[in-house]
Scaffold this motif. Structure first.
Motif, PDB file in Angstrom:
ATOM      1  N   ALA A   2       0.833  -1.204   0.000  1.00 28.48           N
ATOM      2  CA  ALA A   2       0.000   0.000   0.000  1.00 28.48           C
ATOM      3  C   ALA A   2       0.862   1.246   0.000  1.00 28.48           C
ATOM      4  O   ALA A   2       0.574   2.227  -0.686  1.00 28.48           O
ATOM      5  CB  ALA A   2      -0.915  -0.004   1.228  1.00 28.48           C
ATOM      6  N   ALA A   3       1.947   1.200   0.774  1.00 28.08           N
ATOM      7  CA  ALA A   3       2.840   2.353   0.818  1.00 28.08           C
ATOM      8  C   ALA A   3       3.472   2.599  -0.538  1.00 28.08           C
ATOM      9  O   ALA A   3       3.636   3.751  -0.967  1.00 28.08           O
ATOM     10  CB  ALA A   3       3.919   2.123   1.881  1.00 28.08           C
ATOM     11  N   GLU A   4       3.837   1.495  -1.231  1.00 29.25           N
ATOM     12  CA  GLU A   4       4.469   1.658  -2.544  1.00 29.25           C
ATOM     13  C   GLU A   4       3.507   2.291  -3.543  1.00 29.25           C
ATOM     14  O   GLU A   4       3.896   3.077  -4.405  1.00 29.25           O
ATOM     15  CB  GLU A   4       4.930   0.288  -3.050  1.00 29.25           C
ATOM     16  N   ARG A   5       2.228   1.937  -3.421  1.00 27.84           N
ATOM     17  CA  ARG A   5       1.249   2.507  -4.347  1.00 27.84           C
ATOM     18  C   ARG A   5       0.739   3.868  -3.868  1.00 27.84           C
ATOM     19  O   ARG A   5      -0.086   4.487  -4.524  1.00 27.84           O
ATOM     20  CB  ARG A   5       0.060   1.550  -4.498  1.00 27.84           C
ATOM     21  N   GLY A   6       1.187   4.307  -2.687  1.00 35.44           N
ATOM     22  CA  GLY A   6       0.760   5.600  -2.170  1.00 35.44           C
ATOM     23  C   GLY A   6      -0.684   5.622  -1.743  1.00 35.44           C
ATOM     24  O   GLY A   6      -1.403   6.596  -1.988  1.00 35.44           O
ATOM     25  N   THR A   7      -1.139   4.561  -1.078  1.00 44.57           N
ATOM     26  CA  THR A   7      -2.519   4.496  -0.605  1.00 44.57           C
ATOM     27  C   THR A   7      -2.622   5.137   0.769  1.00 44.57           C
ATOM     28  O   THR A   7      -1.925   4.728   1.699  1.00 44.57           O
ATOM     29  CB  THR A   7      -2.996   3.029  -0.532  1.00 44.57           C
ATOM     30  N   ARG A  60      -3.423  17.503   0.456  1.00 50.56           N
ATOM     31  CA  ARG A  60      -3.503  16.378   1.394  1.00 50.56           C
ATOM     32  C   ARG A  60      -4.644  15.459   1.000  1.00 50.56           C
ATOM     33  O   ARG A  60      -5.542  15.840   0.237  1.00 50.56           O
ATOM     34  CB  ARG A  60      -3.701  16.872   2.831  1.00 50.56           C
ATOM     35  N   SER A  61      -4.634  14.265   1.520  1.00 49.60           N
ATOM     36  CA  SER A  61      -5.729  13.324   1.277  1.00 49.60           C
ATOM     37  C   SER A  61      -6.964  13.824   2.009  1.00 49.60           C
ATOM     38  O   SER A  61      -6.866  14.373   3.118  1.00 49.60           O
ATOM     39  CB  SER A  61      -5.356  11.924   1.787  1.00 49.60           C
ATOM     40  N   GLY A  62      -8.126  13.644   1.385  1.00 46.01           N
ATOM     41  CA  GLY A  62      -9.341  14.165   2.000  1.00 46.01           C
ATOM     42  C   GLY A  62     -10.546  13.299   1.720  1.00 46.01           C
ATOM     43  O   GLY A  62     -10.644  12.647   0.674  1.00 46.01           O
ATOM     44  N   ILE A  63     -11.447  13.285   2.674  1.00 39.37           N
ATOM     45  CA  ILE A  63     -12.734  12.600   2.546  1.00 39.37           C
ATOM     46  C   ILE A  63     -13.815  13.616   2.868  1.00 39.37           C
ATOM     47  O   ILE A  63     -13.751  14.292   3.911  1.00 39.37           O
ATOM     48  CB  ILE A  63     -12.841  11.392   3.495  1.00 39.37           C
ATOM     49  N   VAL A  64     -14.784  13.741   1.980  1.00 39.54           N
ATOM     50  CA  VAL A  64     -15.872  14.703   2.165  1.00 39.54           C
ATOM     51  C   VAL A  64     -17.187  13.950   2.228  1.00 39.54           C
ATOM     52  O   VAL A  64     -17.543  13.231   1.280  1.00 39.54           O
ATOM     53  CB  VAL A  64     -15.911  15.726   1.007  1.00 39.54           C
ATOM     54  N   GLY A  93      -3.218  11.878  -1.391  1.00 43.36           N
ATOM     55  CA  GLY A  93      -3.370  13.143  -2.088  1.00 43.36           C
ATOM     56  C   GLY A  93      -4.687  13.308  -2.807  1.00 43.36           C
ATOM     57  O   GLY A  93      -5.001  14.405  -3.278  1.00 43.36           O
ATOM     58  N   GLN A  94      -5.482  12.242  -2.927  1.00 45.24           N
ATOM     59  CA  GLN A  94      -6.765  12.347  -3.621  1.00 45.24           C
ATOM     60  C   GLN A  94      -7.890  12.698  -2.649  1.00 45.24           C
ATOM     61  O   GLN A  94      -7.785  12.475  -1.444  1.00 45.24           O
ATOM     62  CB  GLN A  94      -7.097  11.039  -4.342  1.00 45.24           C
TER      63      GLN A  94
END
Length: 590
Positions: free
Chosen positions: A351-356, A531-535, A384-385
């Motif tokens: 997961a870290a390698e894929r940037g999750t 930054r990563s975000g959840i809305v 970041g998504q």
């Protein structure tokens, strides 16, 4: 037997006697040497107080023998005065140092209580009722603190006085001590009755106080709902019923107190009668002198006050112990989480390698006794998504956000998230304090320059104009009131200063009204940038700009994709979007 137990299936636990004693012993670490010194001073001070009864007895015998003169009287008076001064000094030192240790230990316990309360799982607090927790951290702390003036002298000077006086009585003439000992079963029976009755009555009184606090808190928090549905009279009756319940239990507690007092008065009467009879017999048979009998009576009179005080203060002590057990019941709740939320599991290497940033696998959750709210959720959010979660009311959106944030632990499955995760909900709280203090809660090292930059980024720099004090302006309770939009901007600026890796906005701009919607949406986008975000989207206009959208229904993910992809698919999201746009057009046409 469990060290803690609950009054019912939902209340927070109450510590048992062994757990309470163990926690108090642990808290006394670092104070035990001082406690030993206090004990020695207390024993010495009470031993000095034995001198006046002995001196009076000596004077009586000298007078009867005709050998007393003014010098004898002056000597006895001087010795009694000196012993009174030394005894009072010993008592003052004992009580002062014991009080300081008592409140130091209580302060440490109070800090642990607040710290543990802030780390308790949300579902545990919700199930027990917030009023229970508030009552333990306010009413119970006050009860233990207020008990100090009665409990400390009883546990120090009074206890020492009883022990030393009994030893002196036995040293004078053992029959006097035996006469007093014969009456001790009266006191023992009184305490046996009280210890069977008192704790139960006081626990019920404290539980009633918790229930009253819960009713008052719910009425205050739900003020708008109470007015909107015309429930004022209903809530008034609920609070009144809870208050009368407290009054009934308080009357029962005072009745127990009065019955204990009556038993103590009986013991006092019997004690004096027994020693008088023994003194008469001993003097009559020339086995004791009138002075010795006088000394014995003075010692017994000196004993009765402390004995009654010690037994009577058990009433106060039981009430304080009931509160102390409730406090320690919270302190000893096992909590493995770090402050604020559970520690997330280590992020897998792939997961870290894929940037999750976030990964959910087979996540399920349900509230106590309820149906599943989340069912077999699999979800990946790249670092970041920005992910939007939408769906009809009751779909499980807020619960999913809580599980991702760590507020709730999943019943099944795994959740991986960044260690620095922050959440803003639609229930934004403004703390009583300055504007600066509100903003630096999650970023104590933030400078004034950082704070002003965060306010400007979130469009909240007009908060600096509330008064001439700028960042030192008092807000919240007792200060400048903030509008809902300003409170939400404040929360967004606070999050920006905290600089988390993952930001979760759970309908964080839903309560401000349409007049400020666009402004708050811009502030939210500024906070999520970089930054990563959840809305959790209340308005679908919040979801459209996100990198990906998840549609939730009945606790399951039914659609996922970008805004355009979901519109093209013509599914649930497309229908929600059409309904939302129609509502916007209708609102604009009015």
């Amino acid at each position: 037997m469990n060290p803690t137990s609950a009054a019912d299936g939902h209340a927070l636990p109450v510590a048992g006697g062994r757990a309470t004693a163990g926690e108090v012993w642990r808290l006394s670490r670092g104070h035990r040497l001082r406690l030993t010194a206090v004990g020695l001073v207390g024993v010495a001070g009470t031993a000095v107080d034995l001198i006046p009864p002995v001196a009076v007895g000596y004077l009586v015998d000298r007078v009867r023998a005709g050998t007393a003169d003014p010098g004898t009287v002056l000597t006895v008076t001087g010795v009694m005065a000196l012993s009174a001064v030394l005894g009072a000094a010993g008592t003052a030192v004992t009580v002062a140092h014991a009080t300081r240790i008592y409140h130091t230990v209580l302060a440490a316990l109070r800090e642990q209580l607040v710290s543990r309360a802030m780390r308790l799982p949300q579902h545990l607090v919700e199930r027990a009722g917030t009023g229970d927790l508030i009552s333990r951290s306010s009413d119970d702390v006050t009860a233990v603190a207020d008990a100090a003036p009665a409990v400390i002298p009883a546990l120090t000077v009074t206890a020492f006085t009883i022990a030393v006086s009994l030893a002196g009585l036995a040293a004078l003439e053992w029959p006097y001590a035996a006469a007093f000992a014969v009456v001790l079963p009266v006191y023992a029976l009184a305490m046996r009755w009280y210890l069977r009755t008192g704790p139960r009555v006081y626990r019920a009184e404290r539980a009633a106080m918790s229930a009253r606090a819960q009713q008052i808190l719910e009425s205050q928090r739900g003020y708008a709902t109470v007015l909107g549905f015309g429930l004022a009279e209903h809530r008034h009756r609920a609070v009144l019923t809870a208050s009368w319940d407290v009054a009934v239990h308080a009357i029962r507690a005072r009745t127990v107190q009065s019955m204990l007092n009556a038993r103590l008065n009986l013991g006092e009467c019997l004690s004096l009668a027994a020693v008088l009879v023994v003194g008469f017999v001993l003097v009559d048979h020339r086995l004791s002198t009138v002075g010795g009998a006088t000394t014995a009576m003075l010692l017994v009179l000196r004993l009765l006050g402390p004995v009654n005080q010690l037994l009577f203060v058990v009433d106060t002590l039981q009430s304080a112990l009931a509160s102390l057990s409730r406090m320690i019941g919270v302190v000893t709740i096992p909590v493995t989480e770090t402050p604020g939320m559970p520690t997330p599991p280590e992020e897998p290497a792939d997961a870290a390698e894929r940037g999750t940033a976030v990964r959910l696998r087979g996540v399920a959750f349900h509230y106590d006794g309820g149906p599943p709210v989340l069912d077999d959720i699999d979800l990946d959010i790249p670092a970041g998504q920005h992910l939007a979660i939408v769906g009809p009311s009751g779909a499980g959106k807020t619960t999913l956000a809580s599980v991702i944030a760590g507020v709730h632990l999943p019943d099944a499955g795994t959740v991986t998230r960044p260690r620095r995760t922050a959440v803003i909900t639609q229930e934004v709280h403004v703390f009583a304090g300055t504007l600066r203090e509100n903003l630096t809660l999650a970023a104590p090292g933030a400078t004034d320059r950082d704070i002003r930059a965060a306010l400007e980024t979130t469009g909240a720099d007009d908060l600096l104009d509330l008064s001439a004090d700028a960042l030192d302006t008092l807000i919240g309770t007792g200060g400048h009131p903030l509008t809902e939009a300003q409170a939400q901007q404040l929360a967004l600026a606070r999050l920006l200063l905290a600089d988390p890796e993952l930001a979760i906005l759970d309908e964080a701009t839903a309560e401000a009204g349409s007049a400020h919607a666009e402004r708050l949406d811009r502030a939210s986008e500024a906070v999520l940038a970089g930054r990563s975000g959840i809305v959790i989207a209340h308005r679908l206009s919040q979801a459209a700009p996100c990198d990906r959208i998840v549609v939730l229904d009945a606790g399951r993910v039914i659609e996922t994709g970008t805004h355009d992809e979901l519109l093209t698919a013509g599914g649930t999201y497309a229908r929600l979007w059409a309904v939302w746009q129609a509502g916007q057009r209708l609102g604009a046409g009015r």
